[in-house]
Design a protein around this motif. Sequence first.
Motif, PDB file in Angstrom:
ATOM      1  N   VAL A  27       0.910  -1.200  -0.132  1.00  0.00           N
ATOM      2  CA  VAL A  27      -0.033  -0.137  -0.114  1.00  0.00           C
ATOM      3  C   VAL A  27       0.880   1.209   0.075  1.00  0.00           C
ATOM      4  O   VAL A  27       1.903   1.245   0.553  1.00  0.00           O
ATOM      5  N   ALA A  29       0.369   4.993   1.530  1.00  0.00           N
ATOM      6  CA  ALA A  29      -0.808   5.922   2.101  1.00  0.00           C
ATOM      7  C   ALA A  29      -0.513   7.136   1.811  1.00  0.00           C
ATOM      8  O   ALA A  29       0.403   7.633   1.534  1.00  0.00           O
ATOM      9  N   PRO A  37      -0.322  10.089  -2.807  1.00  0.00           N
ATOM     10  CA  PRO A  37       0.516   9.045  -2.349  1.00  0.00           C
ATOM     11  C   PRO A  37       1.781   9.363  -1.487  1.00  0.00           C
ATOM     12  O   PRO A  37       2.533  10.063  -2.366  1.00  0.00           O
ATOM     13  N   TYR A  64      -4.237  -0.497   8.896  1.00  0.00           N
ATOM     14  CA  TYR A  64      -5.505   0.642   8.850  1.00  0.00           C
ATOM     15  C   TYR A  64      -5.677   1.210  10.276  1.00  0.00           C
ATOM     16  O   TYR A  64      -5.667   2.288  10.442  1.00  0.00           O
ATOM     17  N   MET A  67      -2.729   3.787   9.692  1.00  0.00           N
ATOM     18  CA  MET A  67      -3.317   4.799   9.043  1.00  0.00           C
ATOM     19  C   MET A  67      -4.345   5.543   9.592  1.00  0.00           C
ATOM     20  O   MET A  67      -4.333   6.943   9.336  1.00  0.00           O
ATOM     21  N   GLU A  73      -5.183   7.345   4.480  1.00  0.00           N
ATOM     22  CA  GLU A  73      -5.950   6.261   3.696  1.00  0.00           C
ATOM     23  C   GLU A  73      -5.047   5.595   2.580  1.00  0.00           C
ATOM     24  O   GLU A  73      -3.980   6.317   2.278  1.00  0.00           O
ATOM     25  N   PRO A  74      -5.478   4.535   2.369  1.00  0.00           N
ATOM     26  CA  PRO A  74      -4.714   3.804   1.175  1.00  0.00           C
ATOM     27  C   PRO A  74      -5.281   4.667  -0.308  1.00  0.00           C
ATOM     28  O   PRO A  74      -6.103   4.756  -0.735  1.00  0.00           O
ATOM     29  N   ILE A  77      -3.068   0.814  -3.960  1.00  0.00           N
ATOM     30  CA  ILE A  77      -3.081  -0.372  -3.325  1.00  0.00           C
ATOM     31  C   ILE A  77      -2.303  -1.374  -4.593  1.00  0.00           C
ATOM     32  O   ILE A  77      -2.792  -1.079  -5.776  1.00  0.00           O
ATOM     33  N   GLU A  98     -11.622  -0.774  -2.123  1.00  0.00           N
ATOM     34  CA  GLU A  98     -11.276   0.574  -1.801  1.00  0.00           C
ATOM     35  C   GLU A  98     -11.636   1.316  -3.057  1.00  0.00           C
ATOM     36  O   GLU A  98     -10.849   1.719  -3.718  1.00  0.00           O
ATOM     37  N   ALA A 101      -9.272   4.069  -4.172  1.00  0.00           N
ATOM     38  CA  ALA A 101      -7.770   3.815  -4.390  1.00  0.00           C
ATOM     39  C   ALA A 101      -7.369   3.559  -5.792  1.00  0.00           C
ATOM     40  O   ALA A 101      -8.105   3.150  -6.692  1.00  0.00           O
TER      41      ALA A 101
END
Length: 138
Positions: A27, A29, A37, A64, A67, A73-74, A77, A98, A101
């Motif tokens: 991931v 984040a 990102p 999670y 985060m 948040e992601p 991914i 998600e 994402a």
Amino acid sequence: MLTISKALYDQIVAHARADHPDEACGVVAGPVGEGRPERFVPMLNAARSPTFYEFDSGDLLKLYRDMDDRDEEPVVIYHSHTATEAYPSRTDISYANEPGAHYVLVSTADTDDAGPFQFRSFRIVEGQVTEEEVEVTA
């Protein structure tokens, strides 16, 4: 469009190459609501498989929580495909939960004579896959 730094791009590709012949996953984040990102979080492929990836449920829960603590948040991914092109499989699509994402796939197979890997990004919302442009910044 996914805008990603060269450093993060290189880290994702390096992780995919390092875990080959197994699929790599992880991931990136970023701050909630910004779609940017920032923090690379490589994960262990609990399946340890060249054809399938699975996040370890304990590691995922820890991620999670971390985060949440950081107001992140992601944003990305990612995982790799070791023998096929960088395009979401039916399994990848079914696991995509998600909607905000970017789903990045890196292929470590030379499937199109374009070089040793492909780096592609997709949005996957309610089973619909849309490829998006990737802009790599300095």
